[in-house]
Design a protein around this motif. Structure first.
Motif, PDB file in Angstrom:
ATOM      1  N   LEU A 163      -2.889  16.979  -7.069  1.00  0.00           N
ATOM      2  CA  LEU A 163      -1.499  16.499  -7.139  1.00  0.00           C
ATOM      3  C   LEU A 163      -1.437  14.977  -7.135  1.00  0.00           C
ATOM      4  CD1 LEU A 163       0.331  19.091  -4.857  1.00  0.00           C
ATOM      5  CD2 LEU A 163       0.595  18.789  -7.329  1.00  0.00           C
ATOM      6  N   CYS A 164      -2.343  14.336  -6.408  1.00  0.00           N
ATOM      7  CA  CYS A 164      -2.404  12.872  -6.429  1.00  0.00           C
ATOM      8  C   CYS A 164      -2.757  12.383  -7.836  1.00  0.00           C
ATOM      9  CB  CYS A 164      -3.439  12.360  -5.429  1.00  0.00           C
ATOM     10  SG  CYS A 164      -2.913  12.368  -3.708  1.00  0.00           S
ATOM     11  N   ILE A 165      -3.738  13.028  -8.459  1.00  0.00           N
ATOM     12  CA  ILE A 165      -4.127  12.662  -9.827  1.00  0.00           C
ATOM     13  C   ILE A 165      -2.958  12.879 -10.792  1.00  0.00           C
ATOM     14  CG2 ILE A 165      -5.636  13.286 -11.758  1.00  0.00           C
ATOM     15  CD1 ILE A 165      -7.801  13.950  -9.686  1.00  0.00           C
ATOM     16  N   HIS A 166      -2.284  14.009 -10.649  1.00  0.00           N
ATOM     17  CA  HIS A 166      -1.120  14.307 -11.505  1.00  0.00           C
ATOM     18  C   HIS A 166      -0.023  13.268 -11.299  1.00  0.00           C
ATOM     19  CE1 HIS A 166       2.756  16.330 -12.437  1.00  0.00           C
ATOM     20  NE2 HIS A 166       2.072  16.751 -13.502  1.00  0.00           N
ATOM     21  N   TYR A 167       0.207  12.896 -10.057  1.00  0.00           N
ATOM     22  CA  TYR A 167       1.250  11.912  -9.718  1.00  0.00           C
ATOM     23  C   TYR A 167       0.936  10.557 -10.352  1.00  0.00           C
ATOM     24  CZ  TYR A 167       4.306   9.021  -6.746  1.00  0.00           C
ATOM     25  OH  TYR A 167       5.253   8.149  -6.288  1.00  0.00           O
ATOM     26  N   VAL A 168      -0.321  10.141 -10.281  1.00  0.00           N
ATOM     27  CA  VAL A 168      -0.724   8.841 -10.817  1.00  0.00           C
ATOM     28  C   VAL A 168      -0.680   8.834 -12.344  1.00  0.00           C
ATOM     29  CG1 VAL A 168      -2.676   7.241 -11.071  1.00  0.00           C
ATOM     30  CG2 VAL A 168      -2.142   8.218  -8.836  1.00  0.00           C
ATOM     31  N   THR A 170       1.041  10.797 -14.316  1.00  0.00           N
ATOM     32  CA  THR A 170       2.421  10.955 -14.785  1.00  0.00           C
ATOM     33  C   THR A 170       3.158   9.635 -14.743  1.00  0.00           C
ATOM     34  OG1 THR A 170       2.490  13.234 -14.004  1.00  0.00           O
ATOM     35  CG2 THR A 170       4.606  12.167 -14.430  1.00  0.00           C
ATOM     36  N   ASP A 171       2.858   8.846 -13.681  1.00  0.00           N
ATOM     37  CA  ASP A 171       3.492   7.533 -13.542  1.00  0.00           C
ATOM     38  C   ASP A 171       3.131   6.634 -14.718  1.00  0.00           C
ATOM     39  OD1 ASP A 171       2.823   4.540 -12.219  1.00  0.00           O
ATOM     40  OD2 ASP A 171       4.793   5.381 -11.700  1.00  0.00           O
ATOM     41  N   GLY A 172       1.885   6.693 -15.164  1.00  0.00           N
ATOM     42  CA  GLY A 172       1.464   5.975 -16.359  1.00  0.00           C
ATOM     43  C   GLY A 172       1.182   4.501 -16.169  1.00  0.00           C
ATOM     44  N   THR A 173       1.453   3.937 -15.006  1.00  0.00           N
ATOM     45  CA  THR A 173       1.254   2.498 -14.785  1.00  0.00           C
ATOM     46  C   THR A 173      -0.016   2.192 -13.992  1.00  0.00           C
ATOM     47  OG1 THR A 173       2.582   2.575 -12.753  1.00  0.00           O
ATOM     48  CG2 THR A 173       3.729   2.084 -14.818  1.00  0.00           C
ATOM     49  N   THR A 174      -0.630   3.232 -13.417  1.00  0.00           N
ATOM     50  CA  THR A 174      -1.819   3.037 -12.587  1.00  0.00           C
ATOM     51  C   THR A 174      -3.005   3.751 -13.205  1.00  0.00           C
ATOM     52  OG1 THR A 174      -0.418   2.984 -10.611  1.00  0.00           O
ATOM     53  CG2 THR A 174      -2.788   3.281 -10.278  1.00  0.00           C
ATOM     54  N   VAL A 245      -5.754   9.524  -2.533  1.00  0.00           N
ATOM     55  CA  VAL A 245      -4.511   9.405  -1.754  1.00  0.00           C
ATOM     56  C   VAL A 245      -4.058   7.948  -1.719  1.00  0.00           C
ATOM     57  CG1 VAL A 245      -3.436   9.729   0.501  1.00  0.00           C
ATOM     58  CG2 VAL A 245      -5.056  11.431  -0.359  1.00  0.00           C
ATOM     59  N   GLN A 246      -5.013   7.019  -1.525  1.00  0.00           N
ATOM     60  CA  GLN A 246      -4.678   5.597  -1.528  1.00  0.00           C
ATOM     61  C   GLN A 246      -4.185   5.150  -2.901  1.00  0.00           C
ATOM     62  OE1 GLN A 246      -5.603   3.067   1.514  1.00  0.00           O
ATOM     63  NE2 GLN A 246      -3.634   2.945   0.499  1.00  0.00           N
ATOM     64  N   LEU A 247      -4.735   5.752  -3.948  1.00  0.00           N
ATOM     65  CA  LEU A 247      -4.303   5.437  -5.310  1.00  0.00           C
ATOM     66  C   LEU A 247      -2.864   5.884  -5.533  1.00  0.00           C
ATOM     67  CD1 LEU A 247      -5.621   4.244  -7.927  1.00  0.00           C
ATOM     68  CD2 LEU A 247      -5.972   6.607  -8.655  1.00  0.00           C
ATOM     69  N   ALA A 248      -2.522   7.051  -5.004  1.00  0.00           N
ATOM     70  CA  ALA A 248      -1.163   7.577  -5.165  1.00  0.00           C
ATOM     71  C   ALA A 248      -0.164   6.848  -4.280  1.00  0.00           C
ATOM     72  CB  ALA A 248      -1.143   9.073  -4.849  1.00  0.00           C
ATOM     73  N   HIS A 249      -0.642   6.321  -3.148  1.00  0.00           N
ATOM     74  CA  HIS A 249       0.237   5.586  -2.225  1.00  0.00           C
ATOM     75  C   HIS A 249      -0.479   4.293  -1.827  1.00  0.00           C
ATOM     76  CE1 HIS A 249       3.636   5.487   0.691  1.00  0.00           C
ATOM     77  NE2 HIS A 249       2.814   4.661   1.322  1.00  0.00           N
ATOM     78  N   PRO A 250      -0.454   3.267  -2.690  1.00  0.00           N
ATOM     79  CA  PRO A 250      -1.198   2.034  -2.415  1.00  0.00           C
ATOM     80  C   PRO A 250      -0.681   1.239  -1.228  1.00  0.00           C
ATOM     81  CG  PRO A 250       0.205   1.791  -4.350  1.00  0.00           C
ATOM     82  CD  PRO A 250       0.245   3.242  -3.981  1.00  0.00           C
ATOM     83  N   SER A 251       0.550   1.478  -0.812  1.00  0.00           N
ATOM     84  CA  SER A 251       1.111   0.756   0.320  1.00  0.00           C
ATOM     85  C   SER A 251       0.560   1.303   1.635  1.00  0.00           C
ATOM     86  CB  SER A 251       2.636   0.876   0.312  1.00  0.00           C
ATOM     87  OG  SER A 251       3.190   0.340   1.504  1.00  0.00           O
ATOM     88  N   PHE A 252       0.614   0.486   2.684  1.00  0.00           N
ATOM     89  CA  PHE A 252       0.234   0.953   4.022  1.00  0.00           C
ATOM     90  C   PHE A 252       1.459   1.005   4.942  1.00  0.00           C
ATOM     91  CE2 PHE A 252      -0.603  -3.600   3.645  1.00  0.00           C
ATOM     92  CZ  PHE A 252       0.076  -4.135   4.725  1.00  0.00           C
ATOM     93  N   VAL A 253       2.631   1.072   4.319  1.00  0.00           N
ATOM     94  CA  VAL A 253       3.884   1.167   5.056  1.00  0.00           C
ATOM     95  C   VAL A 253       4.436   2.579   4.920  1.00  0.00           C
ATOM     96  CG1 VAL A 253       6.248   0.297   5.287  1.00  0.00           C
ATOM     97  CG2 VAL A 253       4.383  -1.274   4.668  1.00  0.00           C
ATOM     98  N   PHE A 254       4.786   3.196   6.032  1.00  0.00           N
ATOM     99  CA  PHE A 254       5.303   4.560   6.055  1.00  0.00           C
ATOM    100  C   PHE A 254       6.506   4.642   6.982  1.00  0.00           C
ATOM    101  CE2 PHE A 254       0.697   4.606   5.526  1.00  0.00           C
ATOM    102  CZ  PHE A 254       0.537   5.357   4.374  1.00  0.00           C
TER     103      PHE A 254
END
Length: 438
Positions: A163-168, A170-174, A245-254
């Protein structure tokens, strides 16, 4: 007389070690590590993996030399000094006592987050009671439970990565393969080491398998192989999973660091997947808790069996189940401390004992093979001198990266061990009791 039966194969021991690691914990602690490393979680796991692999090699050498339950406790006392060996056992005992509590506390925290009207203490007690019952019954029952639970959490991890791979994509920018998850603009070596020091507690599965030597079919062959395999499998799972997971959510803010993985699961898979993720995490924590409590009870049995601690209490097996019931129950009682402290405090406490024991085991290899047995020809220079030195230095580097609270608590525990050792040895005039190989 009841005794521990040699029934475990290589596959069973490796499964035990990997289950002990609770691979899904890479998701459960992702938020904490992302915040600690400023968004470079896979690099922290890479640093931890390097240190742990060299130390695992040292453990495998010592497991071949001394194929008996007792872990660092046995290796250091046999290869260096009985008093130092006691302190190594005392240090690793800290880990084994507290790891089950940390595992159950993480699971209880996620359940409390999902069902806030039910107290965290209630969930913690449920974990303790169920795993204690399983471990009292015995390892054969625990093996069948572990196989099922390991399969479930493995499927969750695979689904999370997909799902992380699909998310990234699909976004097309990463781009799917990038250095940013490994080293972004906010990266700093001190952050990476601090994160690696925290991540290392997940690697104790390779150490835990040494406690099963008395219950493994051919411990001299199987345990060393299992140590390396568990470390390699765990490293691959942690690094690959955290990368995507870090690729799908590059921020460290939650919104909430403690439940960051649930937030990411919601983003990449929606409500249904977030629910499945929660189930998988709880399953993983439960399975790991069974293995952790097993190892703790076996280490206590090894120390009690030779009279280092009370033989009457710790060195006793149940006539009915042939398991160290007193030790299993004691581990459950100690875990009740989790109702009063948080995960970070407990995890920090654990790391001090682990790193100290790891450094001593690396020294043990040098002293046993290089100095005492004079195995210094050809590749033995690498195996018995160079690699243990690297293992010691990398572990020491992580050791000094621990936070102040971990060092203070660890020093207090070590001081208590020295005091007890003085009592046990008539103020260091004699050696503490030596462990037997039966």
């Amino acid at each position: 007389m009841p005794h521990l039966s040699r029934t475990l194969s290589l596959a069973a021991v490796v499964l035990f070690g990997v289950t002990y690691m609770a691979p899904i914990i890479v998701l459960g602690t992702f938020g904490m590590l992302a915040e600690e490393t400023k968004g470079n979680v896979p690099t922290a796991y890479l640093a931890a993996s390097i240190a742990m692999l060299f130390t695992a090699l040292s453990y495998s050498h010592m497991a071949r030399a001394y194929p008996v339950a007792g872990s660092a406790y046995t290796y250091v006392r046999r290869s260096i000094n009985s008093k130092l060996g006691f302190l190594a056992g005392w240090s690793i005992l800290l880990d084994y006592f507290f790891i089950p509590m940390v595992i159950w506390l993480i699971g209880a925290s996620f359940l409390h987050s999902a069902f806030p009207h039910i107290s965290l203490s209630f969930w913690l007690i449920v974990f303790i009671v169920l795993t204690t019952i399983i471990n009292v019954i015995g390892l054969e029952f625990a093996k069948s439970i572990n196989s099922l639970l390991m399969l479930i959490q493995s499927l969750i991890i695979v689904a999370f990565i997909v799902l992380c791979i699909h998310y990234v994509t699909t976004d097309g920018t990463t781009p799917l393969f990038s250095l940013k998850p490994l080293w972004n603009q906010g990266a700093h070596l001190s952050y990476i080491l601090a994160g690696g020091a925290v991540a290392c507690y997940s690697f104790l599965g390779f150490d835990a398998v040494t406690t099963l030597a008395d219950e493994t079919k051919e411990p001299k062959k199987i345990i060393p192989k299992a140590i390396i395999l568990v470390t390699l499998v765990g490293s691959a799972i942690f690094i690959i999973t955290s990368y995507f997971v870090q690729l799908a959510h590059p921020s460290f803010v939650f919104h909430d660091v403690d439940s960051a993985a649930s937030e990411i699961a919601m983003n990449i898979g929606g409500d249904i997947f977030a629910s499945f993720f929660l189930i998988g995490l709880i399953v993983g924590q439960f399975a790991s808790g069974v293995s952790a409590q097993t190892s703790a009870s076996r280490l206590l049995y090894a120390m009690g069996r030779d009279g280092v601690i009370s033989k009457r209490f710790f060195g006793k097996l149940s006539p009915r189940f042939s398991t160290p019931v007193n030790n299993v129950v004691l581990c459950g009682v100690v875990a009740l401390i989790g109702t009063q402290i948080d995960v970070l405090t407990a995890a920090s406490f654990i790391n001090f004992g682990a790193f100290l024991a790891f450094m001593l085991v690396n020294i043990s290899v040098i002293n046993h093979f290089w100095i005492r047995e004079k195995q210094r020809a050809g590749l033995q220079i690498i195996s018995y001198l160079l690699f243990p030195i690297i293992g010691f230095l990398t572990t020491f580097w992580l050791f000094v990266s621990l936070d102040r609270l971990a060092l203070i608590l660890g020093i207090i525990w070590l001081a208590l061990g020295i005091i007890y050792l003085a009592f046990l040895t008539d103020f260091f005039k004699k050696d503490p009791p030596e462990i037997t190989l039966d």
